[in-house]
Design a protein around this motif. Sequence first.
Motif, short mmCIF file in Angstrom:
data_model
loop_
_atom_site.label_atom_id
_atom_site.label_comp_id
_atom_site.label_asym_id
_atom_site.label_seq_id
_atom_site.Cartn_x
_atom_site.Cartn_y
_atom_site.Cartn_z
N VAL A 78 -5.60 -6.88 1.34
CA VAL A 78 -4.92 -5.63 1.00
C VAL A 78 -4.00 -5.17 2.12
O VAL A 78 -2.89 -4.71 1.89
CB VAL A 78 -5.97 -4.55 0.66
N GLY B 129 -0.84 0.32 -5.32
CA GLY B 129 -1.55 -0.93 -5.04
C GLY B 129 -1.04 -1.64 -3.81
O GLY B 129 -1.51 -2.72 -3.46
N GLY B 130 -0.11 -1.02 -3.10
CA GLY B 130 0.47 -1.66 -1.92
C GLY B 130 -0.39 -1.57 -0.67
O GLY B 130 -0.09 -2.21 0.34
N GLY B 131 -1.43 -0.73 -0.73
CA GLY B 131 -2.34 -0.63 0.42
C GLY B 131 -2.20 0.66 1.21
O GLY B 131 -2.80 0.80 2.27
N LYS B 132 -1.47 1.64 0.68
CA LYS B 132 -1.26 2.90 1.41
C LYS B 132 -2.58 3.64 1.64
O LYS B 132 -2.88 4.05 2.76
CB LYS B 132 -0.29 3.82 0.63
N SER B 133 -3.35 3.82 0.58
CA SER B 133 -4.63 4.53 0.72
C SER B 133 -5.56 3.77 1.66
O SER B 133 -6.21 4.37 2.51
CB SER B 133 -5.31 4.69 -0.63
N THR B 134 -5.62 2.47 1.48
CA THR B 134 -6.50 1.66 2.31
C THR B 134 -6.12 1.81 3.78
O THR B 134 -6.99 1.95 4.65
CB THR B 134 -6.43 0.19 1.88
N1 ADP Z 1 -13.02 -0.67 -2.57
C1 ADP Z 1 -12.18 -1.59 -3.05
N2 ADP Z 1 -12.64 -2.76 -3.52
C2 ADP Z 1 -11.81 -3.71 -3.99
N3 ADP Z 1 -10.48 -3.59 -4.05
C3 ADP Z 1 -9.94 -2.45 -3.60
C4 ADP Z 1 -10.76 -1.37 -3.08
N4 ADP Z 1 -9.95 -0.36 -2.71
C5 ADP Z 1 -8.70 -0.77 -2.98
N5 ADP Z 1 -8.68 -2.01 -3.52
C6 ADP Z 1 -7.50 -2.76 -3.90
O1 ADP Z 1 -6.62 -2.78 -2.81
C7 ADP Z 1 -5.29 -2.71 -3.24
C8 ADP Z 1 -4.57 -1.58 -2.52
O2 ADP Z 1 -5.13 -0.36 -2.94
P1 ADP Z 1 -4.69 1.02 -2.35
O3 ADP Z 1 -4.84 0.98 -0.87
O4 ADP Z 1 -5.45 2.05 -3.07
O5 ADP Z 1 -3.15 1.07 -2.72
P2 ADP Z 1 -2.19 2.32 -2.86
O6 ADP Z 1 -2.86 3.50 -2.26
O7 ADP Z 1 -0.95 1.88 -2.12
O8 ADP Z 1 -1.91 2.49 -4.32
C9 ADP Z 1 -5.32 -2.54 -4.75
O9 ADP Z 1 -5.06 -3.79 -5.34
C10 ADP Z 1 -6.73 -2.12 -5.02
O10 ADP Z 1 -7.16 -2.57 -6.27
#
Ligand code: ADP
Lengths: 244, 220
Positions: free
Chosen positions: A20, A41-46
């Motif tokens: 991610v 889905g780009g990884g911003k939240s992560t």
């Molecule tokens: N706890 C998790 N387990 C598995 N996959 C995750 C989890 N959290 C996020 N993802 C995946 O990581 C990718 C990035 O998610 P996220 O960081 O939420 O993106 P954004 O905030 O940019 O939309 C997505 O494909 C999402 O499905």
Amino acid sequence: MTEEIIRTENLTKNFGSLEVLKGISTTIRRGEVVSIIGPSGGGKSTFLRCLNLLEEPSGGKVFFKGQDITDKKLDICKFRQSIGMVFQNFNVFPNMTVLENITLAPVLEKKVPKAQAREEAMALLRRVGLEDKAEEYPRKLSGGQKQRLAIVRALAMQPEVMLFDEPTSALDPEMVKEVLNVIMDLTRSGMTILIVTHEMGFAREVSDRVLFICDGVIKEEGSPDQIFTCPHDPSTIKFLSMVL
Amino acid sequence: MDKIIGLLEKYYPVYLQGLWGTLWISAVTVLLGTVLGVLVAVLRMSRSKALNGIAGAYIEILRGTPILLQLYFFWIGLPKLLPFLELSDTQCIVVALVINASAYIAEIIRAGIGAVDKGQWEAARSIGLTETHLMTHVIMPQAVKNILPALCNEFITTVKGTSLASVFFVGELMTSYRSVQAATFLALESLTIVGIIYFLLNLILSRLLRVLERRMTASD
Ligand SMILES: Nc1ncnc2c1ncn2[C@@H]1O[C@H](COP(=O)(O)OP(=O)(O)O)[C@@H](O)[C@H]1O
Ligand SMILES: [Mg+2]
């Protein structure tokens, strides 16, 4: 150069085999307002969640004021107290009144005397126009009011940086403004802010710097004027052409 | 009908004694079962794979085998395993009931905690709460609202479950039925009496619990 608050070095995060974050290095300095934009889905939240270890990074380092907080020996709670976070879904505590939501952490973790914590909470509530809701339970609040509560709950810990993850995405349109105004007010007070947002106009207005994150990397970063008027990276151009 | 009234007149102390047995065995089972259940639930949710696995197996085995089998198992096994304790039949059976209930209650607790929104954990952590304060101030107060109604149901299930203890002549309601039936050969009549007592008991219990539940949701 002003003091650095947060720095990441080649930060990576995998969920199983899904990569991610693929190596993010950046520095946030005191007083900076940095917007993060990019496709879903780009990884911003992560990325944001790795900064206070709500997600454990798979690789790389996260520094808070020069200290590596991925070090297992450190007490992460202490660091989290200095890193406020506001979520898309508010996540206010439904089992407490508005006032208790705010005083909980200062009283429990910073040993602030109750009376003082209440006074400071009331001052914060006045600042966001919620003083008459102090004794209400969150279920009586609108989405915008809940989010303002979530913001002051974080501020009550007197954090050195605030992380916002799409703070207005779950709000009805008429409530977006009241929350953005509170954040705008914060930027003026000199708070260091990292905000993931789809409000491009707002990002352009308040940011010192914009990061475009896509496919787990910072594809492009620059001043808001540069990013919004003459983006260089093809993925930024494509993204902006879709949202603007 | 006359026979039933006759039985009641003559043997009501036996039934009262049985009712008392059913009540205290149920109460002890749910109380101790909850204490043990909390412990098992904590293990089940721990980060240690080993503890987690042991608790998981404990729950699965107890929920996956008949309770009557478990009662026999403890009734025969406990005195052999711990002869120095000189456990009575009743004590063995209560231990078995408590252990059985703990498995169900552990799952109730786990589900109740699991039903609390993930965002609550994250928000609590993000403001710097310790894991202890996170549980005591944010998660458990919300989980209890999910747990209590299910725990009340478990109490009713337990009241009915204790009837199996009569197999071992442990003094509860079903045992009263058997005693009276043996003395009078009036099986159906005695069964009817016991059935009515069970029914009324659970009716009162479920009403009480509903009032309790309503109080709790009202305070929300
Ligand atoms: N706890 C998790 N387990 C598995 N996959 C995750 C989890 N959290 C996020 N993802 C995946 O990581 C990718 C990035 O998610 P996220 O960081 O939420 O993106 P954004 O905030 O940019 O939309 C997505 O494909 C999402 O499905
Ligand atoms: Mg996101």
